[in-house]
Design an enzyme around this catalytic site. Structure first.
Site, PDB file in Angstrom:
ATOM      1  N   TYR A 137     -20.661 -15.186 -16.076  1.00  0.00           N
ATOM      2  CA  TYR A 137     -20.177 -13.903 -15.562  1.00  0.00           C
ATOM      3  C   TYR A 137     -18.890 -14.160 -14.778  1.00  0.00           C
ATOM      4  O   TYR A 137     -18.767 -15.166 -14.075  1.00  0.00           O
ATOM      5  CB  TYR A 137     -21.223 -13.254 -14.644  1.00  0.00           C
ATOM      6  CG  TYR A 137     -20.771 -11.925 -14.080  1.00  0.00           C
ATOM      7  CD1 TYR A 137     -20.924 -10.757 -14.811  1.00  0.00           C
ATOM      8  CD2 TYR A 137     -20.157 -11.849 -12.826  1.00  0.00           C
ATOM      9  CE1 TYR A 137     -20.486  -9.543 -14.313  1.00  0.00           C
ATOM     10  CE2 TYR A 137     -19.719 -10.641 -12.322  1.00  0.00           C
ATOM     11  CZ  TYR A 137     -19.881  -9.488 -13.073  1.00  0.00           C
ATOM     12  OH  TYR A 137     -19.436  -8.293 -12.575  1.00  0.00           O
ATOM     13  N   ASP A 162     -17.185   1.619 -10.084  1.00  0.00           N
ATOM     14  CA  ASP A 162     -16.018   0.755 -10.140  1.00  0.00           C
ATOM     15  C   ASP A 162     -14.749   1.416 -10.668  1.00  0.00           C
ATOM     16  O   ASP A 162     -13.668   1.241 -10.110  1.00  0.00           O
ATOM     17  CB  ASP A 162     -16.319  -0.456 -11.035  1.00  0.00           C
ATOM     18  CG  ASP A 162     -17.647  -1.110 -10.710  1.00  0.00           C
ATOM     19  OD1 ASP A 162     -18.343  -0.658  -9.805  1.00  0.00           O
ATOM     20  OD2 ASP A 162     -17.988  -2.097 -11.374  1.00  0.00           O
ATOM     21  N   GLU A 181     -27.506   2.034 -20.060  1.00  0.00           N
ATOM     22  CA  GLU A 181     -26.851   1.945 -18.752  1.00  0.00           C
ATOM     23  C   GLU A 181     -26.332   3.321 -18.331  1.00  0.00           C
ATOM     24  O   GLU A 181     -26.490   3.729 -17.190  1.00  0.00           O
ATOM     25  CB  GLU A 181     -25.712   0.936 -18.841  1.00  0.00           C
ATOM     26  CG  GLU A 181     -25.063   0.591 -17.525  1.00  0.00           C
ATOM     27  CD  GLU A 181     -23.990  -0.492 -17.680  1.00  0.00           C
ATOM     28  OE1 GLU A 181     -23.365  -0.841 -16.660  1.00  0.00           O
ATOM     29  OE2 GLU A 181     -23.775  -0.980 -18.810  1.00  0.00           O
TER      30      GLU A 181
END
Length: 425
Positions: free
Chosen positions: A80, A164, A396
């Protein structure tokens, strides 16, 4: 019933001490994800929900902050980005973490987890152990992050909002010189469509902001923040969690007054962000200054402005409900709750936080509607969450008109919050 499928996701994403949001896209422990996960996990295993929160609090810094990522040593270091080698942050206990934070929904999650099995919670001294850590977390936010001195907490990176890629951050981000694209390698686009994710340009800006904070030792007083914003969602969740922490204090025969006072002061200060029927983020920087300034409200209407519905006795609740039902969000008509103004110029139905509907914000708005006695509208949101979680393989997020799935599948907070709404009604 959604319970068996939700249990499959949550147990499948369990690592032994915490739950990853997604095995592919997000292979570590994320802060507000774990709080939402615990809220659902308590219906399957109250003890495991307690351990989820205890594990997260085990990565807390000495200054009280709860970092937004706690890195798992069993996951490859480059799985990640930004990973532990980028953040270069480690707790006294040797846990590698990021250096920024996420919205403070943890105290609310802790109280709900306690309620799921009070005998087990008391036997394990769950509240006694998490209370001082949660109090320190809130103190960090109120004392270190009131950058403008007006009683509101500021975020210093878009990732801290949890939303974000919101259009609300576009203008503030445009002032940030991005890190060169050849200086990092994204991993998110290995697991999700480029069309769903933030652009390379914005990602470069995210990296630069994080690197500047890191290079100043994550010192809130010393870092020259190029991005500093008072976010209504972040502050509303701190208010809700202060109320929850007051209840925890009462349960422990401690004085709830400091938490109730903090909640009242924050609720009053939150009114500074209300204009034209919605709560708006306030940009504390301008092109002309070199530090935190007076700031101005950002015009973008986002779901962050609706989340204050969770605040008890919110003075602006009636006006906010009018906006929620209006053309910008079409609550009760659109699928769940759009993340951005449906009539806005930057609306994109499938791109990360620029229009899609998310399950965690739908859960928060549902909770606010229940508190306000808006039972019919709350039930409509609940039905949408349950239907879309089941038909999208716990996506999601989804498009706000078609309900088409985007992002990761078998997403943990989607399974957890759908389970919670099915169980609690």
């Amino acid at each position: 019933m959604i319970r068996p499928a939700a249990a499959r996701v949550l147990f499948g994403n369990w690592t032994g001490h915490s739950t990853v949001p997604s095995r592919s896209l997000y292979p570590h422990q994320w802060s507000w994800d774990s709080a939402f996960i615990a809220i659902g996990l308590r219906h399957l295993s109250p003890r495991r929900a307690q351990v989820e929160l205890e594990s997260l609090l085990g990565s807390q810094w000495a200054d009280g902050r709860i970092p937004h990522i706690s890195f798992s040593p069993s996951v490859p270091r480059d799985a990640y980005f930004p990973g532990p080698d980028f953040w270069r942050a480690e707790t006294q206990a040797g846990v590698e973490t990021s250096g920024i934070v996420q919205p403070p929904v943890h105290a609310l999650a802790a109280w709900l987890t306690h309620q799921a099995d009070e005998d087990e919670s008391v036997r394990r001294s769950f509240l006694q152990r998490v209370y001082p850590r949660l109090a320190a977390w809130h103190t960090y936010l109120r004392e270190r992050r009131d950058l403008a001195g007006r009683g509101l907490v500021a975020i210093v990176h878009p990732w801290e909002s949890g939303m974000d890629n919101s259009p609300a951050w576009d203008e503030a981000l445009a002032r940030v010189e991005p890190a060169p694209l050849d200086s990092f390698v994204r991993r998110d686009t290995d697991h999700a469509s480029d069309d769903d994710r933030p652009t390379d340009l914005d990602y470069g800006r995210y990296v630069q902001l994080a690197a500047t904070y890191r290079d100043h030792g994550y010192d809130d007083a010393r870092t020259p923040f190029a991005f500093a914003v008072e976010d209504p969602c972040f502050n509303a969740l701190l208010i809700a969690s202060e109320h929850a922490l007051a209840t925890v204090a009462e349960e422990l025969a401690l004085d709830p007054a400091p938490h109730l006072t903090a909640a009242a002061d924050l609720t009053h200060a939150l009114g500074q962000l209300f204009a034209d029927g919605n709560f708006h983020a306030r940009d504390l920087r301008t092109d002309a200054d070199s530090g935190v300034g007076v700031g101005r409200l950002i015009s973008a209407d986002t779901v962050a402005g609706l989340v204050p519905l969770v605040v008890p006795d919110l003075p602006q609740a009636d006006e906010l409900l009018v906006t929620a039902r209006g053309p910008k969000f079409r609550l009760g008509e659109a699928r769940m709750v759009p993340s951005y103004d449906l009539t806005g110029p930057e609306f994109e139905p499938g791109r990360y936080w620029r229009g899609p509907s998310w399950f965690n914000t739908a859960w928060l708005v549902h909770r606010g509607l229940v508190q306000l006695g808006e039972d019919e509208l709350a039930e409509a949101i609940r039905a949408e969450v349950l239907e879309l979680a089941a038909t999208t393989q716990f996506a999601e997020y989804v498009e706000p008109f078609s309900g088409a799935a985007h992002g990761a599948r078998d997403f943990s907070w989607t399974a957890a919050l759908a389970l919670d709404l099915e169980t609690t009604g």
